[in-house]
Scaffold this active site. Structure first.
Site, PDB file in Angstrom:
ATOM      1  CB  CYS A 398      37.611  28.529 -39.972  1.00  0.00           C
ATOM      2  SG  CYS A 398      38.021  29.735 -38.686  1.00  0.00           S
ATOM      3  CG  HIS A 594      36.496  31.715 -43.469  1.00  0.00           C
ATOM      4  ND1 HIS A 594      35.382  30.968 -43.128  1.00  0.00           N
ATOM      5  CD2 HIS A 594      37.097  32.060 -42.306  1.00  0.00           C
ATOM      6  CE1 HIS A 594      35.312  30.879 -41.804  1.00  0.00           C
ATOM      7  NE2 HIS A 594      36.338  31.532 -41.285  1.00  0.00           N
ATOM      8  CD  GLU A 596      34.071  30.329 -46.511  1.00  0.00           C
ATOM      9  OE1 GLU A 596      33.672  30.560 -45.348  1.00  0.00           O
ATOM     10  OE2 GLU A 596      35.095  29.670 -46.769  1.00  0.00           O
TER      11      GLU A 596
END
Length: 630
Positions: A398, A594, A596
């Site tokens: 990001c 993102h 994750e």
């Protein structure tokens, strides 16, 4: 629907979220379908506008919900996909009640906490509990509800009352209450003290709820006399007093519960013993033991803004853990405050500056996660430059991707004032701009949020290879198209588990697209893409409109040009990016999304896996092996 309520007492931060997630894991291991709800008593509508220092990371769901980080634990532990409605806040409840009042739905009645607020809470819980979150049809068997905060907090009183009413309406066979409490040990005396838990249970019972199980947090295992005292004064059977003591890693918590027969007590209370199987936690046990036995580690420099609180990057830390375990490594994360890398820090705090740079130089890879605001941006740019120039594997997420674009524009293109409009609204070279559809007046839920599809533009880019899948072809389709998708490559398998037919070929195909979760309001300027790509910064992933860059990779710097000012007219035809790569580099990747948030134990995020493989010089061999079909 069966409900398991997890409450907390004495102090906050005891690990109610991990406890609730672990209860779900054990019940799921018994063959039951499980969903989860998190109740946060704060007045915020959601966690989206809260500071990471205040509340930890903001976890983003597929539907764009900005929620409490505990929902990230639920998704990782239970391997489910929750919705924004699985996170209930006081703000959401009052907002829904007031909207009904304005529409006249209460027919002129006086709107009160009881019954209107409590009814809204009950209705919300009952409606969300039946929404499937595991990809299957029909409602789950059990809904695990975590009540945030501590029993006795004034802001949680309406929820306590609503849950009391819910327990009465669904009946005792459909409601189980687990109270998480602290058993402290005073340093001078050295005795395990039960009085705080006794008072906490008394407070809970005074509010109309009686715990069926106690989950006692302690540094060391509970002594038998401690359990006996708790049973006597808290009116909980001694077999229902669970000890969740400190463990090497949180994957041991479900095993602790299983070993203490927590599942039996919960299933008995919920009248589910007849349909539940013994818990099968073999994979979970192997995962926990594997991590405990790992010897080698990899050093990861995490250069961020909120490094003072590890929970600010909780999902990033978990994704690194998943990737490292897949590589038989332990993650050694070196936290670097981005501001400590800046030149100004050398004057004000020279020791911190020197230590930060030494840590960065000793790292095997660099990760720059997301963030907002201009504090520490200069240090992040220096970290990205160091990784690019010294061939250190780099992953920018990001803001980290935007940082790599700014650094590249300054260092390679010679645009010394290149910047993001977020940090400098007057920059003559805005390589990162505010998204046209964004709101400049309202912050909550106005970003680009949730799961979005990114289409790969370059079929042989590193990112596409990492996101690829295995396919195999049954004998009677050997001349046709790809067969069934394999999540984990069945090396050496002779038969297709889906059709039981003999295999003739096992192939690996690069990904054509990827669905990942976003949370941003700034993006790479489409009018700067041309000069960036000519100089070697390749945007290999775009959104479905082709107007947003999602992934970048660094390619060969065959063209080193210096531009004094971007020619906006000349580059106006270019499209917007989402993924960036730098292919002359061992691993230099930036992504606008993102990754994750969708990483799971045993199924690590492709990009985090690529970062760790590159850091340990295994990436090329890994990709070659997969491209050749093993």
């Amino acid at each position: 629907m069966k409900y398991v309520l997890v409450t907390g007492g004495v102090v906050s931060g005891l690990g109610k979220g991990v406890t609730a997630s672990s209860v779900g894991v054990v019940l799921k291991a018994c063959g039951l379908r499980v969903t989860s709800i998190k109740i946060d008593p704060y007045l915020n509508t959601d966690a989206g506008t809260m500071s990471p220092f205040e509340h930890g990371e903001v976890f983003v769901l597929d539907d764009g919900g900005e929620v409490d980080l505990d929902l990230g634990n639920y998704e990782r532990f239970l391997d489910v996909r929750l919705t924004k409605n699985n996170n209930i806040t006081t703000g959401k409840i009052y907002q829904s009640v007031l909207e009904k009042e304005r529409k006249g739905d209460y027919l002129g009645k006086t709107v009160q906490v009881v019954p209107h607020i409590t009814d809204a809470i009950k209705n919300w819980i009952e409606s969300v509990a039946v929404i499937p979150v595991d990809g299957k049809e029909g409602p789950a068997d059990v809904c695990v509800i975590e009540l945030g905060g501590t029993v006795g907090d004034i802001e949680s009183m309406p929820f306590i009352e609503a849950l009391r009413q819910l327990s009465f309406s669904v009946g005792p066979d459909n409601f189980c209450l687990i109270h998480v409490s602290l058993i402290p040990v005073l340093g001078v005396v050295g005795e395990q003290k039960t009085k705080p838990t006794q008072h906490s249970v008394r407070e809970l019972r005074a509010l109309g709820l009686t715990p069926h199980l106690l989950a006692c947090r302690s540094a060391q295992p509970l002594l038998e006399n401690t359990k006996e005292k708790l049973s006597q004064f808290c009116h909980v059977p001694i077999g229902n007093i669970l000890n969740i003591h400190d463990v090497p890693n949180i994957w041991h918590v479900p095993l602790l519960l299983r070993n203490q027969n927590a599942h039996h007590s919960i299933l008995k209370q919920l009248n589910l013993l007849s349909i539940a199987a013994p818990p099968n936690l073999q994979a979970w046990t192997k995962r926990a033991e594997t991590y405990d036995n790992l010897k080698n580690s990899v050093r990861i420099a995490m250069v961020g803004k909120y490094v003072g609180l590890a929970d600010s990057y909780l999902s990033v830390v978990k994704a690194l853990l998943h990737a490292c375990i897949a590589c038989s490594l332990k993650p050694s994360i070196d936290w670097i405050a981005a501001s400590d890398l800046e030149d100004e820090s050398a004057k004000l705090t020279p020791k911190d500056h020197a230590a930060a740079w030494e840590t960065l130089r000793n790292a095997e890879c660099v990760l720059v996660p997301g963030g907002f605001g201009d504090r520490g941006v200069g240090g992040m740019i220096l970290a990205a430059k160091y990784a690019r120039e010294n061939n250190i594997p780099y992953l920018g997420i990001c803001l980290g991707m935007q940082i790599s674009v700014i650094e590249f524009a300054r260092s390679v293109l010679g645009l010394k004032r290149a910047n993001s409009n977020e940090f400098d609204s007057e920059t003559p070279n805005p390589v990162v701009i505010f998204m046209p559809e964004g709101s400049r007046t309202h912050m909550g839920s106005t970003m680009r949020l949730g799961s979005r599809r990114t289409l790969f533009q370059t079929p042989d880019c590193v990112t596409s290879k990492l996101y690829g899948d295995y396919f195999y072809i049954p004998v009677d389709q050997s001349g046709g198209s790809y067969g069934h998708k394999v999540i984990i490559p069945p090396f050496g398998a002779a038969f297709c588990p889906a059709t039981c037919r003999q295999l003739v070929d096992l192939r690996y195909r690069n990904a054509e697209y990827v669905d990942e979760r976003h949370r941003h309001r700034y993006e790479v300027n489409p009018e700067a893409i041309g000069v960036l790509e000519e100089a070697g910064l390749k945007f290999v992933g775009k959104d479905e409109t082709g107007k947003r860059m999602e992934i970048l990779e660094l390619y060969s710097l065959s063209v080193v040009c210096h531009v004094t000012k971007l020619d906006l007219k000349f580059f106006c035809f270019l499209r917007y990016p989402q993924i960036l790569e730098l292919p002359s580099h061992p691993f230099y990747v930036g992504v606008q999304f993102h990754p994750e948030f969708k990483s799971r134990p045993g199924r690590p995020s492709a990009l985090f896996l690529g970062l760790i493989l590159a850091a340990t010089k295994q990436l090329e061999a890994y990709l070659n092996t997969h491209q050749n079909g093993c």
